[in-house]
Design a protein around this motif. Sequence first.
Motif, mmCIF file in Angstrom:
data_model
loop_
_atom_site.group_PDB
_atom_site.id
_atom_site.type_symbol
_atom_site.label_atom_id
_atom_site.label_comp_id
_atom_site.label_asym_id
_atom_site.label_seq_id
_atom_site.Cartn_x
_atom_site.Cartn_y
_atom_site.Cartn_z
ATOM 1 N N ARG A 1 -4.449 10.668 0.808
ATOM 2 C CA ARG A 1 -4.893 9.800 -0.279
ATOM 3 C C ARG A 1 -6.105 10.375 -1.007
ATOM 4 O O ARG A 1 -6.443 9.936 -2.098
ATOM 5 C CB ARG A 1 -5.257 8.424 0.261
ATOM 6 N N TYR A 2 -6.766 11.356 -0.398
ATOM 7 C CA TYR A 2 -8.016 11.872 -0.954
ATOM 8 C C TYR A 2 -7.894 13.364 -1.221
ATOM 9 O O TYR A 2 -7.425 14.120 -0.374
ATOM 10 C CB TYR A 2 -9.177 11.580 -0.009
ATOM 11 N N ASN B 1 0.833 -1.193 0.000
ATOM 12 C CA ASN B 1 0.000 0.000 0.000
ATOM 13 C C ASN B 1 0.876 1.255 0.000
ATOM 14 O O ASN B 1 0.899 1.993 0.975
ATOM 15 C CB ASN B 1 -0.907 -0.039 1.234
ATOM 16 N N MET C 1 2.369 5.020 -0.540
ATOM 17 C CA MET C 1 1.761 6.343 -0.391
ATOM 18 C C MET C 1 1.929 7.149 -1.676
ATOM 19 O O MET C 1 3.043 7.298 -2.154
ATOM 20 C CB MET C 1 2.460 7.048 0.778
ATOM 21 N N PRO C 2 0.839 7.681 -2.259
ATOM 22 C CA PRO C 2 1.008 8.568 -3.421
ATOM 23 C C PRO C 2 1.607 9.892 -2.960
ATOM 24 O O PRO C 2 1.400 10.327 -1.832
ATOM 25 C CB PRO C 2 -0.427 8.764 -3.931
#
Length: 151
Positions: free
Chosen positions: A100-101, A14, A16-17
């Motif tokens: 993330r959003y 998972n 992280m962007p």
Amino acid sequence: MRSIPQPIEEFVKNPMPNYIFLLRVDALYDLPCTKVSGITQEKEYENIMEGGVNDYVQLREKPVSKPNTLQIERYIGENYFDPLPVGYQCTMPLVLYVGRYVRDFNRAVITFTFSGATVISKKYGELDAEKGGLMSVTTEIAYQQVTVENA
């Protein structure tokens, strides 16, 4: 029964962007940025040679001789407002939220907090009539300390 994942396995599954972030200035202004760079945590050391032991050197921490800096780049729009003019000393820490959003930074995954921030320079993007592009400004900010918090 599944075992508890190791931290490195969870990171690989998972990641992280790094393109959804927001800089909050003085707890009043939220600046959408196109790029943030230069976040470092660094200490300076001097090498000390021992008289009788020549196999290694000892390191001793030196006083800080240069400020830590970061650079933020953002677009200039029609209703451009600059809460970070050159010479401005932030009254509150700068907070960089990475999440993330796009519209929900209350659930930021990583938060960088920069204390003792002072704007030291600005550089406006190149204006070129032969090439299309978006106008931008890059702001360089010196800071005393950065803390990193994971959610």
